[in-house]
Every structure is written in structure tokens, then in C-alpha cells.
Write a protein that holds these residues in place. Structure first.
Motif, PDB file in Angstrom:
ATOM      1  N   ILE A 161       0.834  -1.204   0.000  1.00 20.12           N
ATOM      2  CA  ILE A 161       0.000   0.000   0.000  1.00 20.12           C
ATOM      3  C   ILE A 161       0.868   1.252   0.000  1.00 20.12           C
ATOM      4  CG2 ILE A 161      -1.615   1.343   1.415  1.00 20.12           C
ATOM      5  CD1 ILE A 161      -2.843  -1.396   2.217  1.00 20.12           C
ATOM      6  N   LEU A 162       1.972   1.197   0.735  1.00 21.51           N
ATOM      7  CA  LEU A 162       2.898   2.333   0.775  1.00 21.51           C
ATOM      8  C   LEU A 162       3.774   2.393  -0.472  1.00 21.51           C
ATOM      9  CD1 LEU A 162       3.933   2.058   4.526  1.00 21.51           C
ATOM     10  CD2 LEU A 162       2.453   3.802   3.491  1.00 21.51           C
ATOM     11  N   ASP A 163       3.587   1.443  -1.360  1.00 18.26           N
ATOM     12  CA  ASP A 163       4.305   1.340  -2.631  1.00 18.26           C
ATOM     13  C   ASP A 163       5.811   1.136  -2.430  1.00 18.26           C
ATOM     14  OD1 ASP A 163       3.905   0.981  -5.300  1.00 18.26           O
ATOM     15  OD2 ASP A 163       3.970   3.097  -5.832  1.00 18.26           O
ATOM     16  N   ILE A 164       6.181   0.468  -1.355  1.00 16.26           N
ATOM     17  CA  ILE A 164       7.577   0.117  -1.094  1.00 16.26           C
ATOM     18  C   ILE A 164       7.906  -1.192  -1.808  1.00 16.26           C
ATOM     19  CG2 ILE A 164       9.206  -0.569   0.719  1.00 16.26           C
ATOM     20  CD1 ILE A 164       7.630   1.384   2.575  1.00 16.26           C
ATOM     21  N   VAL A 165       6.921  -2.089  -1.854  1.00 19.45           N
ATOM     22  CA  VAL A 165       7.067  -3.372  -2.538  1.00 19.45           C
ATOM     23  C   VAL A 165       5.953  -3.480  -3.563  1.00 19.45           C
ATOM     24  CG1 VAL A 165       6.893  -5.878  -2.259  1.00 19.45           C
ATOM     25  CG2 VAL A 165       8.075  -4.529  -0.537  1.00 19.45           C
ATOM     26  N   ARG A 166       6.340  -3.871  -4.767  1.00 18.85           N
ATOM     27  CA  ARG A 166       5.339  -4.081  -5.804  1.00 18.85           C
ATOM     28  C   ARG A 166       5.755  -5.304  -6.611  1.00 18.85           C
ATOM     29  NH1 ARG A 166       1.716  -0.002  -9.140  1.00 18.85           N
ATOM     30  NH2 ARG A 166       1.840   1.176  -7.225  1.00 18.85           N
ATOM     31  N   VAL A 167       4.878  -6.287  -6.650  1.00 12.27           N
ATOM     32  CA  VAL A 167       5.131  -7.520  -7.395  1.00 12.27           C
ATOM     33  C   VAL A 167       3.973  -7.708  -8.362  1.00 12.27           C
ATOM     34  CG1 VAL A 167       5.439 -10.028  -7.208  1.00 12.27           C
ATOM     35  CG2 VAL A 167       6.371  -8.538  -5.437  1.00 12.27           C
ATOM     36  N   SER A 168       4.286  -8.158  -9.556  1.00 11.32           N
ATOM     37  CA  SER A 168       3.258  -8.392 -10.566  1.00 11.32           C
ATOM     38  C   SER A 168       2.167  -9.303 -10.013  1.00 11.32           C
ATOM     39  CB  SER A 168       3.899  -9.043 -11.793  1.00 11.32           C
ATOM     40  OG  SER A 168       2.920  -9.621 -12.620  1.00 11.32           O
ATOM     41  N   SER A 169       0.927  -8.911 -10.218  1.00 19.07           N
ATOM     42  CA  SER A 169      -0.187  -9.707  -9.701  1.00 19.07           C
ATOM     43  C   SER A 169      -0.220 -11.102 -10.325  1.00 19.07           C
ATOM     44  CB  SER A 169      -1.519  -8.986  -9.902  1.00 19.07           C
ATOM     45  OG  SER A 169      -1.756  -8.772 -11.271  1.00 19.07           O
ATOM     46  N   ASN A 170       0.276 -11.241 -11.566  1.00 17.02           N
ATOM     47  CA  ASN A 170       0.339 -12.577 -12.179  1.00 17.02           C
ATOM     48  C   ASN A 170       1.242 -13.508 -11.381  1.00 17.02           C
ATOM     49  OD1 ASN A 170      -1.344 -11.754 -14.230  1.00 17.02           O
ATOM     50  ND2 ASN A 170       0.316 -11.347 -15.670  1.00 17.02           N
ATOM     51  N   TRP A 171       2.369 -12.983 -10.923  1.00 22.23           N
ATOM     52  CA  TRP A 171       3.289 -13.792 -10.123  1.00 22.23           C
ATOM     53  C   TRP A 171       2.707 -14.102  -8.750  1.00 22.23           C
ATOM     54  CZ3 TRP A 171       7.170 -16.801 -11.247  1.00 22.23           C
ATOM     55  CH2 TRP A 171       7.800 -16.640 -12.485  1.00 22.23           C
ATOM     56  N   VAL A 172       2.060 -13.134  -8.149  1.00 18.21           N
ATOM     57  CA  VAL A 172       1.463 -13.346  -6.826  1.00 18.21           C
ATOM     58  C   VAL A 172       0.364 -14.403  -6.917  1.00 18.21           C
ATOM     59  CG1 VAL A 172       0.144 -12.281  -4.947  1.00 18.21           C
ATOM     60  CG2 VAL A 172       2.038 -11.040  -6.008  1.00 18.21           C
ATOM     61  N   GLU A 173      -0.489 -14.288  -7.928  1.00 16.60           N
ATOM     62  CA  GLU A 173      -1.580 -15.253  -8.098  1.00 16.60           C
ATOM     63  C   GLU A 173      -1.054 -16.661  -8.386  1.00 16.60           C
ATOM     64  OE1 GLU A 173      -4.808 -14.799  -7.383  1.00 16.60           O
ATOM     65  OE2 GLU A 173      -4.088 -12.861  -6.687  1.00 16.60           O
ATOM     66  N   PHE A 174       0.138 -16.764  -8.929  1.00 14.80           N
ATOM     67  CA  PHE A 174       0.795 -18.059  -9.138  1.00 14.80           C
ATOM     68  C   PHE A 174       1.436 -18.554  -7.835  1.00 14.80           C
ATOM     69  CE2 PHE A 174       4.983 -20.064 -10.068  1.00 14.80           C
ATOM     70  CZ  PHE A 174       4.515 -21.292 -10.521  1.00 14.80           C
ATOM     71  N   LEU A 175       2.110 -17.667  -7.133  1.00 10.87           N
ATOM     72  CA  LEU A 175       2.843 -18.065  -5.922  1.00 10.87           C
ATOM     73  C   LEU A 175       1.923 -18.461  -4.765  1.00 10.87           C
ATOM     74  CD1 LEU A 175       5.770 -15.480  -5.953  1.00 10.87           C
ATOM     75  CD2 LEU A 175       5.895 -17.941  -6.397  1.00 10.87           C
ATOM     76  N   ILE A 176       0.731 -17.887  -4.703  1.00  7.73           N
ATOM     77  CA  ILE A 176      -0.186 -18.240  -3.617  1.00  7.73           C
ATOM     78  C   ILE A 176      -0.514 -19.735  -3.631  1.00  7.73           C
ATOM     79  CG2 ILE A 176      -2.559 -17.938  -2.767  1.00  7.73           C
ATOM     80  CD1 ILE A 176      -2.188 -14.910  -3.280  1.00  7.73           C
ATOM     81  N   PRO A 177      -0.957 -20.319  -4.750  1.00  9.75           N
ATOM     82  CA  PRO A 177      -1.191 -21.765  -4.713  1.00  9.75           C
ATOM     83  C   PRO A 177       0.093 -22.579  -4.554  1.00  9.75           C
ATOM     84  CG  PRO A 177      -1.724 -20.902  -6.893  1.00  9.75           C
ATOM     85  CD  PRO A 177      -1.435 -19.731  -6.006  1.00  9.75           C
ATOM     86  N   VAL A 178       1.231 -22.035  -4.979  1.00  8.44           N
ATOM     87  CA  VAL A 178       2.507 -22.737  -4.759  1.00  8.44           C
ATOM     88  C   VAL A 178       2.771 -22.876  -3.256  1.00  8.44           C
ATOM     89  CG1 VAL A 178       5.028 -22.572  -5.047  1.00  8.44           C
ATOM     90  CG2 VAL A 178       3.511 -22.160  -6.996  1.00  8.44           C
ATOM     91  N   THR A 179       2.439 -21.841  -2.484  1.00  4.41           N
ATOM     92  CA  THR A 179       2.627 -21.937  -1.022  1.00  4.41           C
ATOM     93  C   THR A 179       1.753 -23.044  -0.437  1.00  4.41           C
ATOM     94  OG1 THR A 179       0.917 -20.287  -0.457  1.00  4.41           O
ATOM     95  CG2 THR A 179       3.162 -19.470  -0.815  1.00  4.41           C
ATOM     96  N   ILE A 180       0.576 -23.215  -1.017  1.00  3.82           N
ATOM     97  CA  ILE A 180      -0.344 -24.258  -0.537  1.00  3.82           C
ATOM     98  C   ILE A 180       0.181 -25.636  -0.927  1.00  3.82           C
ATOM     99  CG2 ILE A 180      -2.735 -25.059  -0.519  1.00  3.82           C
ATOM    100  CD1 ILE A 180      -3.467 -22.171  -1.542  1.00  3.82           C
TER     101      ILE A 180
END
Length: 192
Positions: free
Chosen positions: A61-80
Motif C-alpha cells: 500500500i505504501l508502494d515500497i514493494v510491488r510484485v506483478s499480480s500474475n506472479w502473486v496469483e501463481f505463488l499463492i497456490p505454490v505456497t499451498i
């Protein structure tokens, strides 16, 4: 106060809604190895997840970290996938896995926190302060997780005490099912 309630509801819906299957599967995989007697350990575990989630949500939210939403949406199920696979592979090393899960919850919470970041960045950026929106959202998220945890623990109690299901069978069944669903999600979301 209205903003706080709005974000509290948003956090609640973020984990309870039908669109939150990935978060629900993660919580299920994370607590599958525990029993209903471990409820205090489980609450600490899901709080570790919320802390990780909160950190990256705030940084995003503070725009200190920004990661492509495509990568995040991929990494979330990888964590599972990793969490459920750990349950399967380490089913005979429960104590070691319980210790590992605290770190996984915190680290994987960092990844899951970025899942809502783009939406939150737009919504909370209009606010003068991010403290109360983030606090409300995270309290809502935590309350939702607690409801999911207790629903799973009630189901587990019924299965183990009334239907006499073997605990190792429960762990293998749940972890295998979560593994299969989350692997399918990950494969569908490959960002390249």
C-alpha cells in the motif's frame, strides 16, 4: 469508525467468501496436522500468517514493494502446494513439522499479503492514514481465519471421536486433496 468497520468487513470477506478458496485451502493445509487440543498453537500459527500478510500488505500500500499480480496469483497456490506436500512427506515427524509451520505461516503470509495489495492500494490510498484501514482489514482477516479454524476443528473432533477416523488418514486425505487442488490452481496461473 465507519472506515474501520468497512475494512473489517473487507478483511472478513477476504477469507470467508467463496472467492477465497486459496486462503481457505492454505489454512486447512496449515492446520491439518494439529488436533483440536492444539487450538492455542493453531491460533498462534494463523496469527503468524496474519502478521506476514499485514507486513506485505502495508509495504504494498505504501508502494515500497510491488510484485506483478500474475506472479502473486501463481505463488499463492505454490505456497499451498508446499505446505500440503510437507504434511504428506513429514507425516511421521509431526513435532518438526509443527515448528516448521510457524515459519511457513509467516513467510507464506508475506506472499498472500500481496494478493490483495493492488485493490487495497487503490482503496486505502484515498485515506489520510493507512493505520486504521489496515488494522480493520487484518482484524477482519484474523476473525475469519479463527472461524475457519474452529469449523475445521469441530469437523475433526466429529471425525476422530464419533466416526473413529485415524488421524494419519485424516492428514493424508486432507493434505492430498489440498495438494491436488492447489497444484491445479498453480498450473492454471503460471505467469510465463
Amino acid at each position: 469508525m465507519q472506515d474501520f468497520i468497512f475494512y473489517l468487513k473487507l478483511g472478513w470477506e477476504h477469507i470467508i467468501s467463496l472467492d477465497a478458496l486459496d486462503h481457505q485451502l492454505f489454512v486447512l493445509a496449515l492446520i491439518a496436522i494439529y488436533s483440536y487440543n492444539d487450538w492455542k498453537k493453531i491460533l498462534i500459527l494463523v496469527t503468524a500468517f496474519t502478521i506476514g500478510h499485514s507486513i506485505t500488505l502495508a509495504l504494498s500500500i505504501l508502494d515500497i514493494v510491488r510484485v506483478s499480480s500474475n506472479w502473486v496469483e501463481f505463488l499463492i497456490p505454490v505456497t499451498i502446494v508446499v505446505t500440503s506436500l510437507g504434511n504428506i512427506l513429514m507425516k511421521n515427524k509431526k513435532n518438526g513439522l509443527m515448528k516448521l509451520n510457524y515459519y511457513l505461516a509467516l513467510i507464506f503470509g508475506l506472499i498472500h499479503g500481496m494478493g490483495f495489495a493492488n485493490t487495497a492500494r487503490v482503496m486505502i490510498a484515498k485515506s489520510q492514514s493507512i493505520f486504521f484501514p489496515l488494522l480493520g482489514f487484518n482484524i477482519g482477516l484474523e476473525l475469519g481465519q479463527i472461524v475457519i479454524v474452529f469449523a475445521i476443528l469441530i469437523l475433526l473432533f466429529i471425525l476422530l471421536k464419533i466416526f473413529k477416523v485415524n488421524k494419519k488418514d485424516w492428514i493424508l486425505f486432507v493434505s492430498s486433496g489440498v495438494f491436488a487442488l492447489s497444484l491445479k490452481m498453480a498450473l492454471e496461473r503460471i505467469p510465463f
